[in-house]
Design a protein around this motif. Sequence first.
Motif, PDB file in Angstrom:
ATOM      1  N   ASP A   1      -2.329  -2.075   8.026  1.00  0.00           N
ATOM      2  CA  ASP A   1      -3.172  -0.657   8.177  1.00  0.00           C
ATOM      3  C   ASP A   1      -3.480  -0.121   7.019  1.00  0.00           C
ATOM      4  O   ASP A   1      -3.316   1.125   7.027  1.00  0.00           O
ATOM      5  CB  ASP A   1      -2.201  -0.088   9.409  1.00  0.00           C
ATOM      6  CG  ASP A   1      -2.157  -0.461  10.528  1.00  0.00           C
ATOM      7  OD1 ASP A   1      -2.986  -1.148  11.008  1.00  0.00           O
ATOM      8  OD2 ASP A   1      -0.953  -0.289  11.161  1.00  0.00           O
TER       9      ASP A   1
ATOM     10  N   GLY B   1      -5.902  -4.671  14.052  1.00  0.00           N
ATOM     11  CA  GLY B   1      -6.842  -3.557  14.565  1.00  0.00           C
ATOM     12  C   GLY B   1      -7.360  -2.865  13.200  1.00  0.00           C
ATOM     13  O   GLY B   1      -6.780  -1.913  12.371  1.00  0.00           O
ATOM     14  N   HIS B   2      -8.768  -3.313  12.952  1.00  0.00           N
ATOM     15  CA  HIS B   2      -9.389  -2.873  11.696  1.00  0.00           C
ATOM     16  C   HIS B   2     -10.665  -1.794  12.089  1.00  0.00           C
ATOM     17  O   HIS B   2     -11.401  -1.997  12.685  1.00  0.00           O
ATOM     18  CB  HIS B   2      -9.960  -3.917  11.034  1.00  0.00           C
ATOM     19  CG  HIS B   2      -9.009  -4.873  10.539  1.00  0.00           C
ATOM     20  ND1 HIS B   2      -9.371  -6.059   9.860  1.00  0.00           N
ATOM     21  CD2 HIS B   2      -7.712  -5.045  10.626  1.00  0.00           C
ATOM     22  CE1 HIS B   2      -8.026  -6.735   9.690  1.00  0.00           C
ATOM     23  NE2 HIS B   2      -7.177  -6.189  10.024  1.00  0.00           N
TER      24      HIS B   2
ATOM     25  N   ARG C   1       2.947   5.447  13.448  1.00  0.00           N
ATOM     26  CA  ARG C   1       3.381   4.733  12.183  1.00  0.00           C
ATOM     27  C   ARG C   1       4.433   5.401  11.503  1.00  0.00           C
ATOM     28  O   ARG C   1       4.518   6.504  11.459  1.00  0.00           O
ATOM     29  CB  ARG C   1       2.053   4.123  11.442  1.00  0.00           C
ATOM     30  CG  ARG C   1       1.034   3.537  11.947  1.00  0.00           C
ATOM     31  CD  ARG C   1      -0.326   3.431  11.059  1.00  0.00           C
ATOM     32  NE  ARG C   1      -1.331   2.659  11.853  1.00  0.00           N
ATOM     33  CZ  ARG C   1      -2.549   3.088  11.582  1.00  0.00           C
ATOM     34  NH1 ARG C   1      -2.874   3.900  10.750  1.00  0.00           N
ATOM     35  NH2 ARG C   1      -3.597   2.080  12.178  1.00  0.00           N
TER      36      ARG C   1
HETATM   37 MG    MG Z   1      -4.839  -1.935  11.586  1.00  0.00          MG
END
Ligand code: MG
Length: 436
Positions: free
Chosen positions: A13, A40-41, A306
């Motif tokens: 991330d 997950g971009h 996060r």
């Molecule tokens: Mg990501």
Amino acid sequence: MANIIVIGMQWGDEGKGKIVDLLTEFAHVVVRFQGGNNAGHTVVVGQQKVILHLIPSGALYPQKKCVIGNGVVVDPQVLLAEIDELQKRGYFKDDDQLLISEDAHLIMPYHRRMDVARERMKGEGKIGTTGRGIGPAYEDKVARDGIRVGDLCNPKIFRKKLEATLAFKNPCLETCLQDKGFNLETIFQEYNGYGERLKKYVTDISVFINNRIKEGQHILLEGAQGTHLDVDHGTYPFVTSSNTVAGGACTGAGIGPTKITEVIGVSKAYTTRVGEGPFPTELKDEVGERMRERGREFGATTGRPRRCGWLDIPLLRDAIRLNGLTGIALTKMDVLSEFETLKICTSYRHRDERCQEVPSSIEVLQECVPAYEEIPGWKGEMRNARDFKDLPPQAQDYVRRIEELTATEVILVSVGERREETILRRNPFERGPCLS
Ligand code: MG
Ligand code: GDP
Ligand code: IMO
């Protein structure tokens, strides 16, 4: 020739999606080479925000080829949903834009169920996986029990392999993991349909990429996860199941190491981690909470908050060594604005010893205390900075200090999520000295 690998230097991330989208302008082909839809971009262009899980982050440029390499584990259901979504939003109009390796392994429904069931059984000792079946799919690949994308395109072979696999997986799910098994006919019908839809994209991607290299085209290789989630070099066992380091790009895309011209590492200006595992600079106080709020630090795949903390130079030094980095792309500098003072962890202390590198044992790492140096913070909006000199002087000092501590140039500073919110100090597709 310019064939560039972009990888994450931390625990994922870092903003790889943004950087790959930005650099795609200078490339002809963008390749994902490992991982799966645990990734997950996020790419933000104009009013559009797109989160890509399996398709390379070059997808928003209609004329660029997007390749899913043999090193990726592909969940066909997720991939088809991602293609549909992109098409609905006006991208991916041309079927020729996407190529999928026939050798990539499939994530099957039993992989997902096993992933979740195993985490449940581990209880407190869980890894905190994304639950997408990544680990079990890679296990089958290495155990030589996997089913590949090429198999999915041949119903006879697919049925035979599925039958053999279920004969083994069902008892395993039911007896060892106290879960439900799967019906052969149901999966076969469903997945056969996926194979029908996907087969037009399936090819030998090694031949494709190497031919493009011979023609002088530029290849951009997009890493997923980050260096410290690498199954060999990361904080094992709190890692993912693939080689996330630059070395994985060659195996996962079917190209030789002699073809790579640069390796760029992406790092946030601070550190984050999702899931369990050691994190020496983690801030469990209001400062960490402020970082999470300012940086909107919630997982792009699972939505989990996060964990946040100060920049950790030993992590970055390890990443530079393990990947042979030629430059750093530093993201989310804007998030650090408004902090009175910033801390940079320059080394760890373990009992009476000073550690410049990340220790291999997580038991030792868990006992490491970060040694910090303090740097004055800065204030104000940074998103309009386009030149290094537009940054507040303290922010310039922060970047220069990172360069000193890592002995590596910061070739790009990102000051916002949008494509244009970027200071490109040196374009890796045009090799040359650092400009400022
Ligand atoms: Mg990501
Ligand atoms: P990836 O997995 O490495 O591609 O990163 P993610 O997309 O999971 O997470 C990075 C997040 O930070 C995304 O929401 C990006 O849009 C955002 N982002 C990237 N660069 C910047 C930046 O310089 N500033 C801010 N504020 N956000 C950024
Ligand atoms: P991108 O590409 C951040 C983490 C999970 C978990 C561990 C193992 O978006 O940077 P897995 O499902 O792979 O078996 O989970 O790895 N993880 C990520 N963390 N970014 C990612 O991808 C991640 N992919 C996996 O949270 O701790």
